[in-house]
Design a protein around this motif. Structure first.
Motif, PDB file in Angstrom:
ATOM      1  N   GLU A 183      37.046  35.571  31.100  1.00 36.80           N
ATOM      2  CA  GLU A 183      37.560  36.340  32.223  1.00 36.80           C
ATOM      3  C   GLU A 183      36.440  36.734  33.178  1.00 36.80           C
ATOM      4  OE1 GLU A 183      39.720  39.617  30.677  1.00 36.80           O
ATOM      5  OE2 GLU A 183      41.461  38.412  30.079  1.00 36.80           O
ATOM      6  N   ARG A 184      35.276  37.065  32.623  1.00 36.55           N
ATOM      7  CA  ARG A 184      34.148  37.414  33.499  1.00 36.55           C
ATOM      8  C   ARG A 184      33.755  36.233  34.367  1.00 36.55           C
ATOM      9  NH1 ARG A 184      28.939  36.730  33.983  1.00 36.55           N
ATOM     10  NH2 ARG A 184      28.865  35.355  32.169  1.00 36.55           N
ATOM     11  N   LEU A 297      33.161  47.987  40.406  1.00 33.97           N
ATOM     12  CA  LEU A 297      34.198  48.699  41.158  1.00 33.97           C
ATOM     13  C   LEU A 297      34.233  48.236  42.605  1.00 33.97           C
ATOM     14  CD1 LEU A 297      36.337  50.910  41.372  1.00 33.97           C
ATOM     15  CD2 LEU A 297      34.500  52.568  41.717  1.00 33.97           C
ATOM     16  N   ALA A 298      33.062  48.066  43.224  1.00 34.10           N
ATOM     17  CA  ALA A 298      33.012  47.587  44.604  1.00 34.10           C
ATOM     18  C   ALA A 298      33.572  46.171  44.710  1.00 34.10           C
ATOM     19  CB  ALA A 298      31.573  47.631  45.114  1.00 34.10           C
ATOM     20  N   ALA A 299      33.305  45.333  43.700  1.00 32.38           N
ATOM     21  CA  ALA A 299      33.844  43.972  43.711  1.00 32.38           C
ATOM     22  C   ALA A 299      35.366  43.992  43.596  1.00 32.38           C
ATOM     23  CB  ALA A 299      33.233  43.162  42.576  1.00 32.38           C
ATOM     24  N   ALA A 300      35.902  44.915  42.793  1.00 33.96           N
ATOM     25  CA  ALA A 300      37.354  45.022  42.682  1.00 33.96           C
ATOM     26  C   ALA A 300      37.975  45.475  44.008  1.00 33.96           C
ATOM     27  CB  ALA A 300      37.719  45.996  41.558  1.00 33.96           C
ATOM     28  N   VAL A 301      37.321  46.404  44.696  1.00 34.06           N
ATOM     29  CA  VAL A 301      37.802  46.838  46.017  1.00 34.06           C
ATOM     30  C   VAL A 301      37.760  45.669  46.992  1.00 34.06           C
ATOM     31  CG1 VAL A 301      37.328  48.346  47.969  1.00 34.06           C
ATOM     32  CG2 VAL A 301      37.165  49.233  45.638  1.00 34.06           C
ATOM     33  N   GLY A 362      41.112  42.863  35.446  1.00 38.74           N
ATOM     34  CA  GLY A 362      40.134  42.474  34.432  1.00 38.74           C
ATOM     35  C   GLY A 362      38.842  43.249  34.546  1.00 38.74           C
ATOM     36  N   ARG A 363      38.374  43.435  35.770  1.00 42.68           N
ATOM     37  CA  ARG A 363      37.138  44.204  35.970  1.00 42.68           C
ATOM     38  C   ARG A 363      37.302  45.650  35.481  1.00 42.68           C
ATOM     39  NH1 ARG A 363      35.809  40.771  40.561  1.00 42.68           N
ATOM     40  NH2 ARG A 363      33.614  40.155  40.353  1.00 42.68           N
ATOM     41  N   LEU A 364      38.390  46.277  35.874  1.00 45.08           N
ATOM     42  CA  LEU A 364      38.583  47.676  35.483  1.00 45.08           C
ATOM     43  C   LEU A 364      38.778  47.821  33.988  1.00 45.08           C
ATOM     44  CD1 LEU A 364      38.657  50.135  37.427  1.00 45.08           C
ATOM     45  CD2 LEU A 364      38.804  47.923  38.562  1.00 45.08           C
ATOM     46  N   ARG A 365      39.426  46.854  33.362  1.00 48.93           N
ATOM     47  CA  ARG A 365      39.595  46.919  31.910  1.00 48.93           C
ATOM     48  C   ARG A 365      38.255  46.843  31.198  1.00 48.93           C
ATOM     49  NH1 ARG A 365      42.451  42.711  31.234  1.00 48.93           N
ATOM     50  NH2 ARG A 365      40.776  41.351  30.554  1.00 48.93           N
TER      51      ARG A 365
END
Length: 398
Positions: A183-184, A297-301, A362-365
């Motif tokens: 996933e990464r 977090l910035a990448a998810a945003v 996936g990032r937040l998990r």
């Protein structure tokens, strides 16, 4: 720690305690034996064997098959010698054999080492020896024989189940680690390679000529790569319009500032997103978060804003709200687009379009946080990202 290790330790204690019990019975009834000297000689051999081999039953590696056979042989010899060294009256009265309950340790060792089948063989041999020593199937003898037989087989079965559970757990942990790594990598691919291939496909189709052929090849590679990222599933056949939609330019790959070592101000990573169509609202003081967590977090945003540009249009308005709570950092991304139709996210995952599943959720998990997406057709979409400030507790819980 292996589930077998406590059993081996318990067996070591059992052998020492039952040796003391057998010696106590022997000394209390020493003068009542028909041949006290012979009985004393056997008890001496049993004591030396137990003390010299106490560490052989501390682990499965030390407790070899040859040792178990020798251990069981000493127990059987003591049971059969009882018929020779003790008096007939005592044997008929149900007196204990020379090794007494120490013989059960030899059977339990076979149960822990080889499972219930070895336990059944060992307990059966001990049962036959006890019946031969008594000379008849007396009630108390049968009772003791059945007790040893059932308990040893139960222990052997429990050991086999525990070993199977350990293997299953180890395999599950391997699969989980591999899935997280996949996933990464999939997130990185989605945020870079897939977007570049989509841009090449769209620009090539617009320019025509040789560039169109290059764009077509880029589109094919994008589809193949999406399939690989989605887990190797073959996507359903799609029309030219759907392929064109897949190839829409999400936007140039945003490059956020590299997070420094130690705590990082999340505001600095979200500031580049602010513009004519994106409004950023943040506290007046620094919002500190671990550097790696802040970058994710910035990448998810960024992924959420990419989805706004792709599905709501380049002119859609978006709002970013950064909140600094005592135990977590909350980022809310909201837009005024048409919203996401019900079931669209599930269809996108099946087709290999993993933007929300991997780049956001996936990032937040992996950060120990959560990503909640609320969308109402015609009223826009809102994504709420929550990241705990103390990630150690989250990692321990996972």
């Amino acid at each position: 720690m292996s589930v077998e290790l406590p059993l081996w330790r318990a067996l070591t204690g059992y052998r020492l305690l039952t040796l003391g019990y057998a010696l106590t019975l022997f000394f209390l009834n020493y003068r009542e034996y028909a041949h006290p000297a012979g009985a004393a000689l056997y008890m001496g051999v049993l004591t030396l064997w137990t003390l010299l081999t106490w560490n052989r039953v501390t682990s499965a590696e030390r407790c070899t098959k040859s040792f178990l056979i020798a251990d069981l042989s000493i127990a059987i010899a003591g049971i059969l010698l009882t018929a020779v060294l003790d008096t007939g009256e005592r044997i008929a009265a149900g007196s204990a054999t020379l090794p007494s309950i120490w013989a059960g340790g030899a059977v339990l060792g076979m149960a822990i080492k080889g499972g219930w089948r070895w336990a059944a063989v060992g307990s059966t041999i001990v049962a036959v020896a006890n019946l031969a020593e008594r000379g008849a199937a007396a009630r108390d003898t049968v009772h003791n024989v059945v007790l040893v037989w059932v308990s040893s087989i139960a222990v052997g079965y429990i050991v086999e189940v525990a070993r199977a559970s350990e293997r299953t757990l180890a395999r599950a942990l391997q699969i989980e680690a591999a899935t997280r790594e996949r996933e990464r990598l999939a997130r990185d691919i989605h945020d870079s390679v897939l977007q570049v291939l989509a841009m090449v496909q769209r620009r090539g189709a617009a320019l025509g000529g040789e560039a169109a052929e290059l764009g077509r090849m880029a589109g094919e590679q994008e589809i193949a790569l999406r399939t690989l990222v989605a887990g190797g599933l073959v996507p359903p056949q799609r029309s030219a319009e759907q392929l064109a939609e897949d190839a829409e330019l999400v936007g140039a790959v945003r490059t956020a500032p590299a997070p420094p070592a130690g705590p990082c101000d999340v505001r600095a990573l979200l500031a580049p997103h602010a513009g004519a169509t994106v409004t950023l609202s943040a506290p007046g003081t620094a919002v500190l978060l671990e550097a790696a967590a802040a970058a994710e977090l910035a990448a998810a945003v960024s992924a959420a804003l990419d989805n706004v540009a792709k599905h709501a249009g380049q002119d859609a308005q978006a709002w970013i709200l950064l909140e600094d709570e005592p135990g977590e950092v909350i980022v809310t991304v909201r837009d005024d687009g048409p919203g996401i139709p019900e079931g669209r996210l599930a269809d996108a995952e099946r087709e290999g379009r993993m933007g929300v599943a991997l780049s956001i959720r996936g990032r937040l998990r992996d950060l120990g946080g959560t990503a909640e997406l609320v969308s109402v057709p015609g009223q826009g979409t809102e994504v709420e990202l929550r990241v705990p400030k103390d990630r150690r507790g989250s990692e321990d819980t996972r």
